[in-house]
Design an enzyme around this catalytic site. Sequence first.
Site, PDB file in Angstrom:
ATOM      1  CD1 TRP A 226      -2.398   2.043   1.119  1.00 37.52           C
ATOM      2  CD2 TRP A 226      -2.874  -0.329   0.070  1.00 37.52           C
ATOM      3  NE1 TRP A 226      -3.686   2.291   0.961  1.00 37.52           N
ATOM      4  CE2 TRP A 226      -3.518   1.052   0.098  1.00 37.52           C
ATOM      5  CE3 TRP A 226      -3.692  -0.875  -0.195  1.00 37.52           C
ATOM      6  CZ2 TRP A 226      -5.682   1.070  -0.750  1.00 37.52           C
ATOM      7  CZ3 TRP A 226      -4.550  -1.368  -0.959  1.00 37.52           C
ATOM      8  CH2 TRP A 226      -5.616  -0.859  -0.922  1.00 37.52           C
ATOM      9  CG  ASP A 227      -0.839   5.339  -0.185  1.00 39.07           C
ATOM     10  OD1 ASP A 227      -0.617   4.630   1.232  1.00 39.07           O
ATOM     11  OD2 ASP A 227      -0.668   6.349  -0.585  1.00 39.07           O
ATOM     12  CD1 TRP A 228      -0.747   3.888   4.011  1.00 38.89           C
ATOM     13  CD2 TRP A 228      -0.662   1.849   4.723  1.00 38.89           C
ATOM     14  NE1 TRP A 228      -2.404   3.339   3.949  1.00 38.89           N
ATOM     15  CE2 TRP A 228      -1.457   2.279   4.371  1.00 38.89           C
ATOM     16  CE3 TRP A 228       0.093   0.857   5.725  1.00 38.89           C
ATOM     17  CZ2 TRP A 228      -2.528   0.675   4.795  1.00 38.89           C
ATOM     18  CZ3 TRP A 228      -0.918  -0.482   5.806  1.00 38.89           C
ATOM     19  CH2 TRP A 228      -2.559  -0.449   5.212  1.00 38.89           C
TER      20      TRP A 228
ATOM     21  CG  ASN B 217     -10.523   3.467   1.169  1.00 42.44           C
ATOM     22  OD1 ASN B 217     -10.796   4.642   2.496  1.00 42.44           O
ATOM     23  ND2 ASN B 217     -10.120   3.307   0.744  1.00 42.44           N
ATOM     24  CD  GLU B 218     -10.122   6.439  -0.788  1.00 44.68           C
ATOM     25  OE1 GLU B 218      -9.243   6.138  -1.448  1.00 44.68           O
ATOM     26  OE2 GLU B 218      -9.803   8.118  -0.357  1.00 44.68           O
TER      27      GLU B 218
ATOM     28  CD  GLU C 208      -9.151   7.741   3.875  1.00 45.60           C
ATOM     29  OE1 GLU C 208      -8.718   8.450   3.400  1.00 45.60           O
ATOM     30  OE2 GLU C 208      -9.520   6.660   3.903  1.00 45.60           O
TER      31      GLU C 208
HETATM   32  C1  BMA Z   1      -6.988   7.437   1.477  1.00 47.67           C
HETATM   33  C2  BMA Z   1      -6.231   5.482   1.905  1.00 47.67           C
HETATM   34  C3  BMA Z   1      -5.634   4.864   1.949  1.00 47.67           C
HETATM   35  C4  BMA Z   1      -4.619   5.854   1.940  1.00 47.67           C
HETATM   36  C5  BMA Z   1      -4.646   7.148   2.130  1.00 47.67           C
HETATM   37  C6  BMA Z   1      -2.803   8.024   1.905  1.00 47.67           C
HETATM   38  O1  BMA Z   1      -7.194   6.993   0.568  1.00 47.67           O
HETATM   39  O2  BMA Z   1      -7.691   5.360   1.946  1.00 47.67           O
HETATM   40  O3  BMA Z   1      -5.597   4.448   0.780  1.00 47.67           O
HETATM   41  O4  BMA Z   1      -3.426   4.860   2.151  1.00 47.67           O
HETATM   42  O5  BMA Z   1      -5.330   7.904   2.069  1.00 47.67           O
HETATM   43  O6  BMA Z   1      -2.865   7.705   0.657  1.00 47.67           O
END
Ligand code: BMA
Length: 842
Positions: free
Chosen positions: A206-208, A472-473, A570
């Site tokens: 993932w991005d983290w 999610n998204e 978020e």
């Molecule tokens: C959102 C989250 C994650 C991601 C974060 C940072 O979109 O739902 O998917 O890690 O942003 O980019």
Amino acid sequence: MVPGPQTSCQCFLLLPLLLLLLLLAAASPGQSRPSSVGFSLAGSWLLRNRDGSVALEARVPGCVHSALLQHGLIQDPYYRFNDLNYSWISLDNWIYSKEFRIPFDFSKVRKVNLIFEGVDTVAEVLLNNVTVGKTDNMFNRYTFDITKEIRELNTIKLLFQSAVSYAAQQSKAHAEYRIPPECPDPVQKGECHVNFIRKEQCSFSWDWGPSFPTQGIWKDVRIVSYDICHLDDFTFTPTYVSSAREWNLKIEAYFDVVSSKPLGGQVTVSIPGLQTHQIYDIELCPGQSMIPLLLNVNKNTTVETWWPNGHGNQTGYNMTVTFEVEGGYHIEKLTKVYFRTVELIEAPIAGSSGLSFYFKINGLPIFIKGSNWIPADSFQDRVTSDLLRLLLQSAVDANMNTLRVWGGGIYEQDAFYDICDELGLMIWQDFMFACALYPTDQAFVNSVRAEVVHQIRRLKSHPSVIIWSGNNENEAALAENWFFVPPSKFQIYARDYVTLYVKNIREIVLAEDQTRPYVASSPTNGAESIAEGWISRKPHDTHFGDVHFYDYGSDCWNWRVFPKARFVSEYGYQSWPSFSTLEKVSSAEDWSYNSSFSLHRQHHKDGNTEMLDQADNHFKLPQNSDPLVMFKDTLYLTQVMQAQCIKTETEFYRRSQNEIVHGQGHTMGALYWQLNDIWQAPSWSSLEYGGKWKMLHYFAQHFFSPLLPIGFEDDDVFHIYGVSDLHVDYKMMLTVRVYQWSSLEPVCSRQTEYLVVKASQAAPLYKEPMVELLKRCGQCTRQSCVISFVLTAGGELSSPTNYHFLSSLKDAVGLEKAQITVFLVVVSLLAKYGGSQRQLCV
Ligand code: BMA
């Protein structure tokens, strides 16, 4: 009585009492025995890879990586570049096996089941060399009938297929049209097609987070045998009936009945703390049988409701439910039951188009404040309940009342929700789908259906869970065409979306749990998305539902950048973990901001540059001839930057709670991204891997404080709002002090008369044109002074002291290097966290 499912016999009709008494009398009274016996296969197993070149002992629950690590066959997978070095582990196909003896006489037993609470993920299960089942969903519980195969001495074997190769195969088989995204961004160094496998989506990177597509038996596995019936699931949900002014408890007990004829029985439900005691006559029909019971809580007692953290106690009541089944069988359930209601309010707002989006708990509107939860480790067997408690307690200590269990991770373990119930942390529960489109072929949908039913039944008795959310998204991904699908194909993907999150998941939620709201996605426009056919043209509309907001390029000290939305589920900025955390997984050559290690750990494209650019807006970037000092200072500065950015943003959301400006506002939720880390790397978290607080977490403790004065400038006028999450109004005084950077003594100070800080409100308390404020405070300039302010009421009640910068800190005049002496006191904290010993340095 609550209606039950259709079955061939009238299971839920009460038997005439006489007949029942006769049946019970036949059951040798007094000789109560358990309806089933079972034992766990957890513990030591044998593990080998497919060609047999690696063989070792492995713990269950666990995974291949953990076993290899425990035997010293690999280093710490988080060390340096080991995520890449060890990708072979996930590409191989592994075999778990075990020999075991049955500790009871099974020869006369009607049914023997093999139950896996969780298999990760694709495996064929063999018992004594006969295939008894297959698994392909790590979120499902699998029950295999092994009555015919079980012997006294047995061999169980799980032949795993690599999740990576399975996902690729599934994607290839889906030849009709592509289901994007195929692969993660190359900067994530991950695996492809994760959307084709029902497995923790972030385990492919993932991005983290790193790519560690584990294989293993990640939860308990046991053998259960029974002759008459087995209680598979047991749930209870309270509702408040306002017309009758009473609490009801709906109890549902799911049985597998193997008796050839219907069974009579009795259930006793008892909540001594509420002087409630009820007895029901039941009948269990052969096959799968659900017994619904409706308990009316004694109206003459006062039910203390469960409240979120910061709003009251988390009172729970001990409940005993005893099933006595014909034949002298006995099942007893001891649990804690909590009473609370939840409503999601989507209603018109005066002066603003669109609809509100906020939660009422026990009838009271509550501002949702907190963060987003991701898996606490790539290897779930390392996530102990002590670790969960440490992380969740940190959320409470930072004045949070809610966490969102994000849809790219896992449905958390039972202990997680137990602790949230106990601490008053509300949970926004996503179903596990994230940032992707998903297939909807029948096999996939069936697997999802089983997963969703299982997870709802596992979690719905928890008061902490306040909402189910489909994904999610993924609504945003379609609406904004993140994956560049040709417009001519949009309808195909839209149909898949509705099939999955509406026709299946939503239908199941409605059937299984009417006590909580459901939204199909986050972000979503809620009712407006539904009106637009579930995929809104603009899911980030500030007038509806929730939004996710990220903007790394704009100056984060400028509140005008942020959306005045109804609910922000978020938002965030990255930072680096502290050196002490990174040091454990790196070596000296890695300790510079541009080392290949620093680049490798950053999974968000241009993230390292973005952090420095954002910091550069207001801070002097570190300059030091010693590369190590330079590295440490840079890590530290990214944390300062992150903390200040998220403070500004969160304060903007909190102060937007009651106002409508240019048709926007009534913000009732702020959940920043993200609470915790999966490994030691730069990320959006406020807690480092292992639980250490970043600067942001200390800031959160203040910016989420129940009482907070918030300062900001609008057109050269300085404003202070008073924000209160408390349930009653307080008369408080506001003290505004102006300091020069060069002194700890204020240059001027002003205290207001007593003002009313209203309950559950954000309201203006103070304003002063900047020119006047600077003029009345001696020689102040924007560069030489800083403002602080605090609310006090005499006695104990006060807010944290807040501050407002008048210029960038890099331009501050008079700042001196502080001479700080730290005294180190080491205190042993025994037993505070489940008996483990921790050391606290103060
Ligand atoms: C959102 C989250 C994650 C991601 C974060 C940072 O979109 O739902 O998917 O890690 O942003 O980019």
